[in-house]
Design an enzyme around this catalytic site. Structure first.
Site, PDB file in Angstrom:
ATOM      1  N   HIS A   5       2.160   8.505  -4.059  1.00  0.00           N
ATOM      2  CA  HIS A   5       1.876   9.872  -4.465  1.00  0.00           C
ATOM      3  C   HIS A   5       2.642  10.918  -3.658  1.00  0.00           C
ATOM      4  O   HIS A   5       2.355  12.110  -3.770  1.00  0.00           O
ATOM      5  CB  HIS A   5       0.375  10.155  -4.386  1.00  0.00           C
ATOM      6  CG  HIS A   5      -0.389   9.515  -5.510  1.00  0.00           C
ATOM      7  ND1 HIS A   5       0.139   8.541  -6.314  1.00  0.00           N
ATOM      8  CD2 HIS A   5      -1.653   9.718  -5.964  1.00  0.00           C
ATOM      9  CE1 HIS A   5      -0.763   8.158  -7.208  1.00  0.00           C
ATOM     10  NE2 HIS A   5      -1.860   8.867  -7.018  1.00  0.00           N
ATOM     11  N   HIS A  51      -0.898   8.857 -13.909  1.00  0.00           N
ATOM     12  CA  HIS A  51      -2.254   8.941 -13.364  1.00  0.00           C
ATOM     13  C   HIS A  51      -2.326   9.919 -12.194  1.00  0.00           C
ATOM     14  O   HIS A  51      -1.332  10.176 -11.521  1.00  0.00           O
ATOM     15  CB  HIS A  51      -2.708   7.553 -12.897  1.00  0.00           C
ATOM     16  CG  HIS A  51      -4.172   7.459 -12.629  1.00  0.00           C
ATOM     17  ND1 HIS A  51      -4.689   6.764 -11.561  1.00  0.00           N
ATOM     18  CD2 HIS A  51      -5.243   7.980 -13.294  1.00  0.00           C
ATOM     19  CE1 HIS A  51      -6.007   6.847 -11.592  1.00  0.00           C
ATOM     20  NE2 HIS A  51      -6.373   7.578 -12.621  1.00  0.00           N
ATOM     21  N   GLY A  67       0.794  -1.216   0.000  1.00  0.00           N
ATOM     22  CA  GLY A  67       0.000   0.000   0.000  1.00  0.00           C
ATOM     23  C   GLY A  67       0.829   1.270   0.000  1.00  0.00           C
ATOM     24  O   GLY A  67       1.944   1.299   0.521  1.00  0.00           O
TER      25      GLY A  67
END
Length: 203
Positions: free
Chosen positions: A137, A162, A68
């Site tokens: 990110h 993205h 994650g």
């Protein structure tokens, strides 16, 4: 785009118009070489890219440590308790990813690389027809993904990024920072922008 699995059933954050754009780009580029994605999560984009690659008997390398990103951790905004292993006290999306690859019948197309992006890139030698960056990110993670993989894209190949948001109030700024870096390098030219996805061509 006729996929073997309804991607709406897969956990993830890829909009339908973004999925269509990714599929078209991968369908075109996969006839020239393999495709690589950074940040597979549960496999939504992997199914889209993998199905396109399969049309040309090509390969999709799917790079993700499956622990994650920052925003997926316990207590964070995008944490999913169904993907949290309480016994090991850590996030783990790999089991869900593998199940989705099986449902989409992509085991002969998708090569999972269960690793951080920078470690996977250390001795990489294979030219890539397309790279899709959708990993961590934070600015550090996004810059690392760009610096590790952009140089492996063939001339004429595609760099897809993205989660681009022009205004900070709409989303994190790390992805658009590497988009701007790619354009400023003179090596990449924007060719399409769909929602929060950008496609750039390697010159």
């Amino acid at each position: 785009m006729d996929l073997p699995l309804d991607i709406g059933s897969i956990k993830g954050f890829l909009a339908d118009d973004e999925a269509d754009a990714l599929y078209r780009a991968a369908l075109d580029r996969s006839q020239h070489g393999p495709v690589l994605e950074i940040g597979s999560y549960c496999g939504k984009s992997t199914v889209v890219l993998g199905h396109a690659c399969r049309q040309h008997n090509s390969v999709l390398y799917a790079v993700d440590h499956h622990r994650g990103s920052e925003e997926h951790q316990k207590g964070e905004l995008f944490h999913d308790p169904e993907l949290y292993n309480e016994a090991e006290a850590q996030f783990d999306s790999f089991g869900e990813f593998r199940r989705n690859m099986a449902k989409a019948d992509l085991h002969d197309t998708v090569v999972p690389i269960v690793s951080s992006s920078d470690v996977a890139s250390r001795h990489w030698q294979t030219p890539l027809s397309m790279v899709f960056i959708d990993g961590g990110h934070s600015l550090e993670a996004a810059l690392s993904d760009y610096r590790c993989w952009a140089g492996h894209i063939q001339r004429g190949g595609i760099l897809a990024i993205h989660d681009l948001f022009d205004e900070p109030e709409n989303g994190g700024q790390a992805p658009i920072a590497i988009f701007r870096l790619a354009v400023a390098s003179g090596l990449f030219q924007p060719v399409e922008r769909v929602s929060s996805l950008a496609l750039l061509k390697r010159l």
